[in-house]
Each structure stands twice: as structure tokens, then as C-alpha cells.
Motif scaffolding. Structure first.
Motif, short mmCIF file in Angstrom:
data_model
loop_
_atom_site.label_atom_id
_atom_site.label_comp_id
_atom_site.label_asym_id
_atom_site.label_seq_id
_atom_site.Cartn_x
_atom_site.Cartn_y
_atom_site.Cartn_z
N GLU A 1 103.71 2.19 -8.79
CA GLU A 1 105.16 2.28 -8.71
C GLU A 1 105.83 2.82 -9.95
O GLU A 1 106.79 3.60 -9.60
N ALA A 2 105.36 2.56 -11.08
CA ALA A 2 105.98 2.96 -12.41
C ALA A 2 105.97 4.67 -12.44
O ALA A 2 106.86 5.19 -12.76
N VAL A 3 104.76 5.14 -11.98
CA VAL A 3 104.36 6.41 -11.70
C VAL A 3 105.72 7.05 -11.00
O VAL A 3 106.06 8.30 -11.30
N ARG A 4 105.61 6.75 -9.66
CA ARG A 4 106.60 7.10 -8.83
C ARG A 4 108.14 6.96 -9.48
O ARG A 4 108.90 7.97 -9.35
N LEU A 5 108.38 5.95 -10.11
CA LEU A 5 109.86 5.69 -10.56
C LEU A 5 110.18 6.73 -11.65
O LEU A 5 111.14 7.32 -11.81
N VAL A 6 109.13 6.69 -12.59
CA VAL A 6 109.45 7.84 -13.62
C VAL A 6 109.75 9.19 -13.03
O VAL A 6 110.52 9.88 -13.50
N ALA A 7 108.87 9.63 -12.02
CA ALA A 7 109.17 10.99 -11.43
C ALA A 7 110.40 10.73 -10.84
O ALA A 7 111.11 12.07 -10.48
N GLU A 8 111.32 9.77 -10.49
CA GLU A 8 112.50 9.72 -9.98
C GLU A 8 113.70 9.57 -10.89
O GLU A 8 114.80 9.36 -10.53
N GLY A 9 113.36 9.46 -12.22
CA GLY A 9 114.09 9.41 -13.28
C GLY A 9 114.24 8.03 -14.09
O GLY A 9 115.04 8.01 -14.90
N ALA A 10 113.32 7.02 -14.01
CA ALA A 10 113.25 6.05 -14.68
C ALA A 10 112.71 6.48 -16.15
O ALA A 10 112.04 7.36 -16.28
N VAL A 11 112.86 5.40 -16.83
CA VAL A 11 112.41 5.52 -18.33
C VAL A 11 111.41 4.62 -18.69
O VAL A 11 111.73 3.40 -18.72
N ILE A 12 110.28 5.22 -19.31
CA ILE A 12 109.61 4.23 -20.07
C ILE A 12 109.87 3.89 -21.34
O ILE A 12 109.99 4.73 -22.17
N VAL A 13 109.83 2.41 -21.61
CA VAL A 13 110.31 2.01 -23.03
C VAL A 13 108.61 1.17 -23.31
O VAL A 13 108.51 0.28 -23.22
N ASP A 14 108.11 2.31 -24.40
CA ASP A 14 106.86 1.74 -25.12
C ASP A 14 107.14 0.78 -26.27
O ASP A 14 107.76 1.30 -27.34
N VAL A 15 106.71 -0.45 -26.01
CA VAL A 15 107.13 -1.26 -27.12
C VAL A 15 105.96 -1.70 -27.89
O VAL A 15 106.11 -2.52 -28.78
N ARG A 16 105.03 -0.96 -27.99
CA ARG A 16 103.66 -1.03 -28.78
C ARG A 16 104.03 -0.60 -30.34
O ARG A 16 105.11 -0.24 -30.73
N ARG A 17 103.23 -1.00 -31.03
CA ARG A 17 103.40 -0.67 -32.69
C ARG A 17 103.11 0.87 -32.71
O ARG A 17 102.30 1.38 -31.81
N ALA A 18 103.43 1.17 -33.90
CA ALA A 18 103.10 2.80 -34.35
C ALA A 18 101.92 3.28 -34.04
O ALA A 18 101.60 4.30 -33.51
N PHE A 19 100.82 2.53 -34.67
CA PHE A 19 99.56 2.92 -34.54
C PHE A 19 98.88 2.96 -33.08
O PHE A 19 97.99 3.77 -32.93
N GLU A 20 99.41 2.37 -32.38
CA GLU A 20 99.06 2.34 -30.92
C GLU A 20 99.70 3.37 -30.39
O GLU A 20 99.16 4.32 -29.51
N TRP A 21 101.04 3.67 -30.54
CA TRP A 21 101.47 4.83 -30.09
C TRP A 21 100.85 6.07 -30.54
O TRP A 21 100.94 6.92 -29.76
#
Length: 109
Positions: free
Chosen positions: A17-37
Motif C-alpha cells: 500500500e505504501a508503494v501505491r501511496l508514494v506513487a500518488e504523492g505520499a512522502v516516506i519519512v525514514d526515521v532510521r539512523r544515519a549509518f542505516e540510511w
């Protein structure tokens, strides 16, 4: 962020569902630490580690659905609760990176 942010279950969505919503304009907020990013992340995601989210959440768009994301879904659940408490429309992508990959979501090494 207090422990109570982890006690409530925020609205959750699947990675598909997230993949679909991002295609429609939703924004992913990645809350992982810098080394994970730095290891791997979702293209176009906003990187805002959980420890800075309370102070920096005002930088996020108020007119789009925010989908919080981490490796397994626990940290992002607390992040989604924090964002909802601050007036954002936010949901948690349960099972995080594990399911994103399985759903065919793109990744940037």
C-alpha cells in the motif's frame, strides 16, 4: 520522545500500500539512523532520524500523507504517533524495509 509514543498502535499500512501511496504523492519519512540510511534507503524519502524528529517535524509537508519507515516498524510506529499528535496525517509502514523490498519497492544503495 517518551515511551508512550510506542504504546499506542498508530494507523498502519502494508508496504504494498505504501508503494501505491508514494506513487500518488505520499512522502516516506525514514526515521532510521544515519549509518542505516547510508547503507540503503528509499529513493525520494526524507531522512529524519527518530531522535531529531520532535525538533524537526515542522520541516515536513503538512499537505501530504506522511508514511513513517524504519527497518522493522517499531521506531516508525512511535514516529507516526508523534506526527499525528503534532497535527500531521501520518501512518506507519509496518514491517518496514523487510516488506518494502518484498513488495518490489525501489531502493538506493
Amino acid at each position: 520522545m517518551s515511551f508512550r509514543h510506542y504504546l499506542r498502535r498508530p494507523p498502519a499500512i502494508s508496504a504494498a500500500e505504501a508503494v501505491r501511496l508514494v506513487a500518488e504523492g505520499a512522502v516516506i519519512v525514514d526515521v532510521r539512523r544515519a549509518f542505516e540510511w547510508n547503507r540503503v534507503h528509499i529513493p525520494g524519502a526524507v531522512h529524519m532520524p527518530l531522535e531529531v524528529l520532535p525538533a524537526r517535524c515542522t520541516e515536513l509537508p503538512e499537505d501530504r500523507l506522511l508514511i513513517t519507515f524504519c527497518t522493522g516498524g517499531l521506531r516508525s510506529a512511535g514516529a507516526a504517533n508523534l506526527l499525528v499528535e503534532n497535527g500531521f496525517e501520518a501512518v506507519n509502514m509496518s514491517r518496514g524495509l523487510i516488506d518494502w523490498r518484498a513488495a518490489g519497492g525501489p531502493l538506493t544503495p
